[in-house]
Every structure is written in structure tokens, then in C-alpha cells.
Design a protein around this motif. Structure first.
Motif: not given
Length: 265
Positions: A201-215
Motif C-alpha cells: 500500500a502507498n499513499r498515491r493509491q488513495g484512501p479507497y483503493a489501498l492494496q493488500r497482500v494475500t496470506v
């Protein structure tokens, strides 16, 4: 520029998961080992609201921030994950599908044994942020406007009634969204929302599209360490990224077809 942050996406934490949840489950022993690694490497878990607020306001985050998130609301989050989180003093976020939890709002459709509301309250009291994950866990971008509003507002209403506080964070079921869905999530009163994406996740993604990684259940501790360190993520999730692009094309085609049909009605 802000440093990218790993947001970990968990689902069930179970010794004997059923077939429906097995691939996206983790064994309790694996979860304990993963949390111990975060502690040993000096990571500091924060919740979703804290991360988004920091990126909005410019306030500093703690050293080596990471997010531990759980989707759906499986009972093992209370039974197995909560003691481990408490041992390390870790914050986390749980996104609940309110129609899947055990109790008076249960609408059926849950994939395995789910939390009840007493357990959700215990998690909330133990520094676990409770966020929304819709009411019945549909593919939100395939819903009509009316159905989409119902899923968001019903979820928000139930959480507020049960916990006495409105949820600030949301996670898209299946990780999918669209511009319409993101706009509606914002208008429904959620301050931020998480997708999947299998990227940091990074700030440029915006607050409604923050990325996650799957465990997953197949995520070994060496791979887990690489993920939280931001190493080899593109290679690790190459197959997932290819499938996501294919699904996106199919979903866009469905949306166009649905709009064409509705315009003729």
C-alpha cells in the motif's frame, strides 16, 4: 513521498478448515510464527484507520508499520488469532460480513463457522478495529445501485448497533471495486477502504483503493518474510495479477451489458 506499507490479508485461522475456506486459511501455528517474525523484525502493527489518518494528515507512523487484517469474520480469529495478537500487543483490523455472523442478523451463506457478536465485542475491546465487509458478501460491482446501498448501509447499521460506534473502514468482498462502488462506499460514510491487488500500500493509491497482500495456507515463513519486506512481490503474485486482469475484463463486459439492458427497460 511515503514509504509503502504491507497490509496483510488473512481470512480463516483454522487447524481443520473446510474445502471452501482451506486455500485462504492459515494454520494457527503458522499465524503464530508469522506474528513472532513481525515482532522480531521490529514491525509495528497499526489498524486501517490509523494508517489512513496518518496519510491524510501527514502525522508520523510508528517504525516499520504493518497492517494485520482479517476478512469475513471466521470464529478462528477469536479462538486462535486473538491470543497471539494479545501476546505481542499487536493492533489489527477485522472486516465483518454482518449477514454471515452468528446471531439475529444471520442471513445464511457463510462458508464456515463464524464469530458471534460477543466474540466481535471481545475483539474490539482488545485493540482490533472492526470494519465493514458488506452484509451478505456479494460482488459489489455487479449490484444495482439500490442493492449496493443496502449492502453498505445495512452492514454499517448493524455494526453501529452492536458495538456502539460506526465503522470507519471497509474492505471490498473479493477485493473488487469500481469507480461507482468506491464513490458509494465514500458516500455511505466509510473513511477508507481496502482492495487486494497483492501489492504494497502507498499513499498515491488513495484512501479507497489501498492494496493488500494475500496470506494463504501455502505461504511459508520464508515467503512471508519477503512479503513484509517488500521483496519479490510481483514474482510471487504473477499468476494472481494475470487472473485479476482477466477477471477485470469479464466484469467490465458484464457491467456494460447490464447497463445496456437497463437502458432498454
Amino acid at each position: 513521498m511515503t514509504t509503502p506499507v504491507p497490509i496483510l490479508m488473512y481470512h480463516a485461522v483454522s487447524t481443520l478448515p473446510n474445502e471452501a475456506t482451506r486455500a485462504l486459511s492459515v494454520a494457527p501455528e503458522a499465524f503464530a510464527e508469522q506474528m513472532a517474525l513481525l515482532d522480531d523484525r521490529g514491525f509495528t502493527p497499526v489498524n486501517t484507520a490509523q494508517l489512513a489518518d496518518s496519510w491524510r494528515s501527514g502525522s508520523p507512523l510508528p517504525k516499520r508499520p504493518v497492517l494485520v487484517t482479517f476478512d469475513d469474520g471466521y470464529e478462528g480469529v477469536h479462538r486462535h488469532a486473538l491470543p497471539v495478537l494479545a501476546k505481542h500487543g499487536f493492533a489489527a483490523t477485522l472486516f465483518v460480513s454482518t449477514g454471515w455472523l452468528r446471531g439475529s442478523y444471520d442471513s445464511g451463506g457463510a462458508l464456515d463457522t463464524m464469530l458471534d457478536w460477543d466474540q466481535v465485542r471481545e475483539l474490539a475491546d482488545a485493540d482490533v478495529e472492526i470494519g465493514g465487509h458488506s452484509h451478505t458478501h456479494p460482488q459489489l460491482d455487479q449490484l444495482t445501485d439500490e442493492a449496493l446501498w443496502f449492502e453498505l448501509l445495512r452492514c454499517k447499521e448493524i455494526i453501529a448497533d452492536e458495538l456502539g460506534t460506526r465503522p470507519a473502514s471497509f474492505a471490498y468482498p473479493y477485493g473488487y471495486s469500481s469507480r461507482r462502488v468506491r464513490r458509494t462506499v465514500r458516500e455511505a460514510g466509510f473513511a477508507q477502504s481496502l482492495a487486494v491487488g497483492n501489492r504494497l500500500a502507498n499513499r498515491r493509491q488513495g484512501p479507497y483503493a489501498l492494496q493488500r497482500v494475500t496470506v494463504r495456507r501455502t505461504t511459508r515463513i520464508e515467503e512471508f518474510e519477503r512479503l513484509v519486506e517488500g521483496q519479490a512481490i510481483t514474482r510471487t503474485f504473477a499468476k494472481d495479477h494475470a487472473l485479476t486482469k482477466g477477471y477485470a475484463m469479464v466484469r467490465r463486459a458484464r457491467q456494460i451489458r447490464r447497463k445496456a439492458i437497463s437502458s432498454r427497460v
